[in-house]
Motif scaffolding. Structure first.
Motif, PDB file in Angstrom:
ATOM      1  N   GLU A 104       0.849  -1.187   0.000  1.00 46.92           N
ATOM      2  CA  GLU A 104       0.000   0.000   0.000  1.00 46.92           C
ATOM      3  C   GLU A 104       0.882   1.233   0.000  1.00 46.92           C
ATOM      4  O   GLU A 104       2.026   1.179   0.442  1.00 46.92           O
ATOM      5  N   SER A 105       0.323   2.349  -0.498  1.00 43.29           N
ATOM      6  CA  SER A 105       1.138   3.553  -0.579  1.00 43.29           C
ATOM      7  C   SER A 105       0.266   4.804  -0.644  1.00 43.29           C
ATOM      8  O   SER A 105      -0.900   4.751  -0.999  1.00 43.29           O
ATOM      9  N   ARG A 106       0.887   5.906  -0.293  1.00 43.80           N
ATOM     10  CA  ARG A 106       0.316   7.247  -0.433  1.00 43.80           C
ATOM     11  C   ARG A 106       1.454   8.118  -0.952  1.00 43.80           C
ATOM     12  O   ARG A 106       2.530   8.159  -0.354  1.00 43.80           O
ATOM     13  N   MET A 107       1.218   8.809  -2.057  1.00 41.13           N
ATOM     14  CA  MET A 107       2.250   9.636  -2.668  1.00 41.13           C
ATOM     15  C   MET A 107       1.613  10.916  -3.183  1.00 41.13           C
ATOM     16  O   MET A 107       0.451  10.904  -3.583  1.00 41.13           O
ATOM     17  N   ALA A 108       2.388  12.004  -3.186  1.00 41.39           N
ATOM     18  CA  ALA A 108       1.840  13.274  -3.652  1.00 41.39           C
ATOM     19  C   ALA A 108       2.932  14.226  -4.086  1.00 41.39           C
ATOM     20  O   ALA A 108       4.053  14.182  -3.588  1.00 41.39           O
ATOM     21  N   HIS A 109       2.561  15.112  -5.002  1.00 45.05           N
ATOM     22  CA  HIS A 109       3.383  16.246  -5.401  1.00 45.05           C
ATOM     23  C   HIS A 109       3.117  17.345  -4.378  1.00 45.05           C
ATOM     24  O   HIS A 109       1.969  17.736  -4.169  1.00 45.05           O
ATOM     25  N   LEU A 110       4.166  17.834  -3.713  1.00 45.32           N
ATOM     26  CA  LEU A 110       4.059  18.915  -2.727  1.00 45.32           C
ATOM     27  C   LEU A 110       5.155  19.917  -3.034  1.00 45.32           C
ATOM     28  O   LEU A 110       6.338  19.574  -3.012  1.00 45.32           O
ATOM     29  N   ALA A 111       4.750  21.168  -3.331  1.00 53.30           N
ATOM     30  CA  ALA A 111       5.682  22.201  -3.785  1.00 53.30           C
ATOM     31  C   ALA A 111       6.381  21.656  -5.029  1.00 53.30           C
ATOM     32  O   ALA A 111       5.720  21.205  -5.949  1.00 53.30           O
ATOM     33  N   ASP A 112       7.707  21.626  -5.065  1.00 54.79           N
ATOM     34  CA  ASP A 112       8.392  21.068  -6.231  1.00 54.79           C
ATOM     35  C   ASP A 112       8.978  19.683  -5.934  1.00 54.79           C
ATOM     36  O   ASP A 112       9.856  19.214  -6.637  1.00 54.79           O
ATOM     37  N   LYS A 113       8.461  19.030  -4.906  1.00 53.89           N
ATOM     38  CA  LYS A 113       8.950  17.712  -4.493  1.00 53.89           C
ATOM     39  C   LYS A 113       7.888  16.646  -4.745  1.00 53.89           C
ATOM     40  O   LYS A 113       6.698  16.932  -4.873  1.00 53.89           O
ATOM     41  N   PHE A 114       8.326  15.399  -4.797  1.00 57.38           N
ATOM     42  CA  PHE A 114       7.423  14.252  -4.837  1.00 57.38           C
ATOM     43  C   PHE A 114       7.775  13.438  -3.609  1.00 57.38           C
ATOM     44  O   PHE A 114       8.935  13.087  -3.392  1.00 57.38           O
ATOM     45  N   ALA A 115       6.787  13.187  -2.768  1.00 56.92           N
ATOM     46  CA  ALA A 115       7.033  12.492  -1.507  1.00 56.92           C
ATOM     47  C   ALA A 115       6.008  11.400  -1.320  1.00 56.92           C
ATOM     48  O   ALA A 115       4.903  11.457  -1.873  1.00 56.92           O
ATOM     49  N   GLY A 116       6.361  10.415  -0.517  1.00 59.77           N
ATOM     50  CA  GLY A 116       5.414   9.343  -0.268  1.00 59.77           C
ATOM     51  C   GLY A 116       5.853   8.423   0.824  1.00 59.77           C
ATOM     52  O   GLY A 116       6.944   8.532   1.392  1.00 59.77           O
ATOM     53  N   ILE A 117       4.945   7.509   1.086  1.00 54.58           N
ATOM     54  CA  ILE A 117       5.175   6.456   2.070  1.00 54.58           C
ATOM     55  C   ILE A 117       4.535   5.194   1.514  1.00 54.58           C
ATOM     56  O   ILE A 117       3.492   5.257   0.860  1.00 54.58           O
ATOM     57  N   LEU A 118       5.188   4.077   1.698  1.00 56.78           N
ATOM     58  CA  LEU A 118       4.631   2.826   1.224  1.00 56.78           C
ATOM     59  C   LEU A 118       5.054   1.677   2.112  1.00 56.78           C
ATOM     60  O   LEU A 118       6.048   1.756   2.837  1.00 56.78           O
ATOM     61  N   THR A 119       4.262   0.635   2.048  1.00 58.30           N
ATOM     62  CA  THR A 119       4.545  -0.587   2.798  1.00 58.30           C
ATOM     63  C   THR A 119       4.851  -1.688   1.791  1.00 58.30           C
ATOM     64  O   THR A 119       4.142  -1.833   0.790  1.00 58.30           O
ATOM     65  N   VAL A 120       5.916  -2.433   2.069  1.00 57.68           N
ATOM     66  CA  VAL A 120       6.281  -3.573   1.233  1.00 57.68           C
ATOM     67  C   VAL A 120       6.544  -4.775   2.132  1.00 57.68           C
ATOM     68  O   VAL A 120       6.865  -4.623   3.313  1.00 57.68           O
TER      69      VAL A 120
END
Length: 172
Positions: free
Chosen positions: A34-50
Motif C-alpha cells: 500500500e502507498s500514499r504519494m503526492a506532489h508537494l511544492a516542487d517535491k514528490f514524496a510518499g510512504i509505502l509498505t512492502v
C-alpha cells in the motif's frame, strides 16, 4: 518468511520516481502492498509498505538507500504488528484557517489515546467570501473503551468556529 517494511521518500518531482522504487522492490522479490504519494511544492514524496523475504531485506534496503545518488532520499523502518482493540472511523474538521488547528485537534486525540492513521489537509477559499477555509480529513483508531460521545464533545470544545464530523459507518 518475510518482513514488512515502511518506506518514506522524497525527491525532486520528475518522471521515473515510482518506476525506480518499484524496480528495486521487484528486483529483491518485494511485494508493494500500500502507498500514499503526492506532489508537494516542487517535491514528490510518499510512504509505502512492502513485504520482502528476510533473505533479501538487507540487500533491498541498501539498494533503496543508494537511490540517494540520483536525488531520491529513502528511509526504511521495520513494521511491527499492532494488537490493540480499537474501532476505525473518519473525522472531518472544517474552519476558518488559522495557525494551530492541527496542533489543537491532535492534542485532544492524543489525550484520549486516539491514533491518527491517515491525515489529509488543505486550504481553499470559502464559497461566497475571500476567507480561507482549513479542511482536514482523518482516519482514526479509537480505543474500544472510549465512548464516541466523549471524543465528539472533546473535539467540539476546541473552538466554536470549527465544524467537526465523525463518521463510524464508513469504516465499520
Amino acid at each position: 518468511m518475510s518482513q514488512h517494511l515502511v518506506l518514506s521518500f522524497i525527491g525532486e518531482d520528475k518522471p521515473g520516481i515510482v518506476e525506480r522504487l518499484s524496480e528495486v522492490i521487484a528486483r529483491h522479490q518485494g511485494n508493494w502492498l500500500e502507498s500514499r504519494m503526492a506532489h508537494l511544492a516542487d517535491k514528490f514524496a510518499g510512504i509505502l509498505t512492502v513485504s520482502v523475504p528476510l533473505a533479501e531485506q538487507d540487500n533491498m534496503i541498501s539498494a533503496l538507500q543508494s537511490l540517494q545518488q540520483v536525488g531520491l532520499y529513502v528511509r526504511v523502518e521495520t513494521a511491527q504488528a499492532s494488537g490493540s482493540e480499537s474501532s476505525t472511523l473518519s473525522l472531518s474538521v472544517v474552519g476558518n484557517d488559522r495557525p494551530g488547528i492541527i496542533k489543537e485537534v491532535s492534542q485532544v486525540l492524543h489525550s484520549l489515546l486516539v491514533n491518527v492513521n491517515e491525515l489529509t489537509t488543505s486550504c481553499e477559499p470559502a464559497p461566497m467570501s475571500s476567507e480561507m477555509l482549513f479542511k482536514a480529513e482523518m482516519v482514526l483508531s479509537v480505543p474500544a473503551s472510549l465512548p464516541l460521545s466523549e471524543l465528539e464533545a472533546a473535539l467540539e470544545n476546541i473552538s466554536s468556529d470549527l465544524m467537526v464530523e465523525l463518521s463510524v459507518n464508513q469504516f465499520g
